[in-house]
Enzyme design. Structure first.
Site, short mmCIF file in Angstrom:
data_model
loop_
_atom_site.label_atom_id
_atom_site.label_comp_id
_atom_site.label_asym_id
_atom_site.label_seq_id
_atom_site.Cartn_x
_atom_site.Cartn_y
_atom_site.Cartn_z
N LYS A 9 0.83 -1.20 0.00
CA LYS A 9 0.00 0.00 0.00
C LYS A 9 0.87 1.26 0.00
CE LYS A 9 -3.74 -2.38 2.43
NZ LYS A 9 -4.54 -2.42 3.67
N PHE A 57 -15.66 2.96 7.21
CA PHE A 57 -14.28 3.34 6.89
C PHE A 57 -13.99 3.31 5.39
CE2 PHE A 57 -14.22 -1.24 7.88
CZ PHE A 57 -13.64 -1.76 6.72
N THR A 91 -4.76 -8.06 10.43
CA THR A 91 -5.14 -6.74 9.91
C THR A 91 -4.82 -5.64 10.91
OG1 THR A 91 -6.89 -7.73 8.58
CG2 THR A 91 -7.06 -5.37 9.01
N ARG A 102 3.17 -6.75 9.32
CA ARG A 102 2.39 -5.74 10.04
C ARG A 102 2.88 -5.53 11.47
NH1 ARG A 102 -3.30 -7.51 7.42
NH2 ARG A 102 -3.21 -6.14 5.58
N ASN A 112 -1.73 -0.03 7.37
CA ASN A 112 -1.17 -1.35 7.71
C ASN A 112 -0.29 -1.96 6.62
OD1 ASN A 112 -3.12 -2.27 5.95
ND2 ASN A 112 -4.27 -3.42 7.49
N HIS A 115 -1.68 -5.49 1.59
CA HIS A 115 -2.93 -6.25 1.40
C HIS A 115 -2.55 -7.61 0.84
CE1 HIS A 115 -6.93 -7.35 -0.13
NE2 HIS A 115 -6.27 -7.80 -1.18
#
Length: 149
Positions: A9, A57, A91, A102, A112, A115
């Site tokens: 990300k 969210f 997560t 993570r 985080n 994915h």
């Protein structure tokens, strides 16, 4: 062999974590079958996260994914989806096992780092969405040193 979609990300890209993340999957013995460094359009992010569109969210998640470039990848190997999830970690970073991506790099659930496909079926859908042109065909010479057959 099984395939999984993995995306670094924008926070992972900005923080310079690309090399370490790729290294973790390579060292486990998985094959990189496709990779793109790209900016994500809003409509594409909404399509990717469509299953979360009713969550409060969702708008923030879309803004986060379009905020900077991502690295989209396809990894292949035995049990790559489940094993990839273990490499990535929970997560919520504070629930992630020590040594996972993570646990090592993320502090907040909204940043985080990575994915990963959560099932083989979702992996197939994500790969079709992100790599409509297909994937590279190759097999590492290390295959017999990683897999029994």
């Amino acid at each position: 062999m099984e395939q999984s979609f993995i995306m670094i990300k924008p926070d992972g890209v900005q923080r310079g974590l690309i090399g370490d993340i790729i290294s973790r999957f390579e060292k486990k013995g998985f094959y990189l079958r496709g990779m793109k460094f790209m900016n994500v359009e809003r409509s594409f992010a909404q399509q990717h996260y469509a299953d979360l569109s009713d969550k409060p969210f969702f708008p923030g998640l879309v803004e986060y994914i379009i905020s900077g470039p991502v690295v989209a990848m396809v990894w292949e190997g035995k049990d790559v989806v489940a094993t990839g999830r273990r490499i990535i970690g929970a997560t919520r970073p504070w629930e992630a096992a020590p040594g996972t991506i993570r646990a090592d790099y993320a502090v907040e659930v909204g940043r985080n780092v990575i994915h990963g496909s959560d099932s083989v079926d979702n992996g197939k859908k994500e790969i079709a969405l992100w790599f409509p042109e297909g994937l590279a065909e190759w097999r590492s010479n290390l295959h017999p040193w990683i897999y029994e057959s």
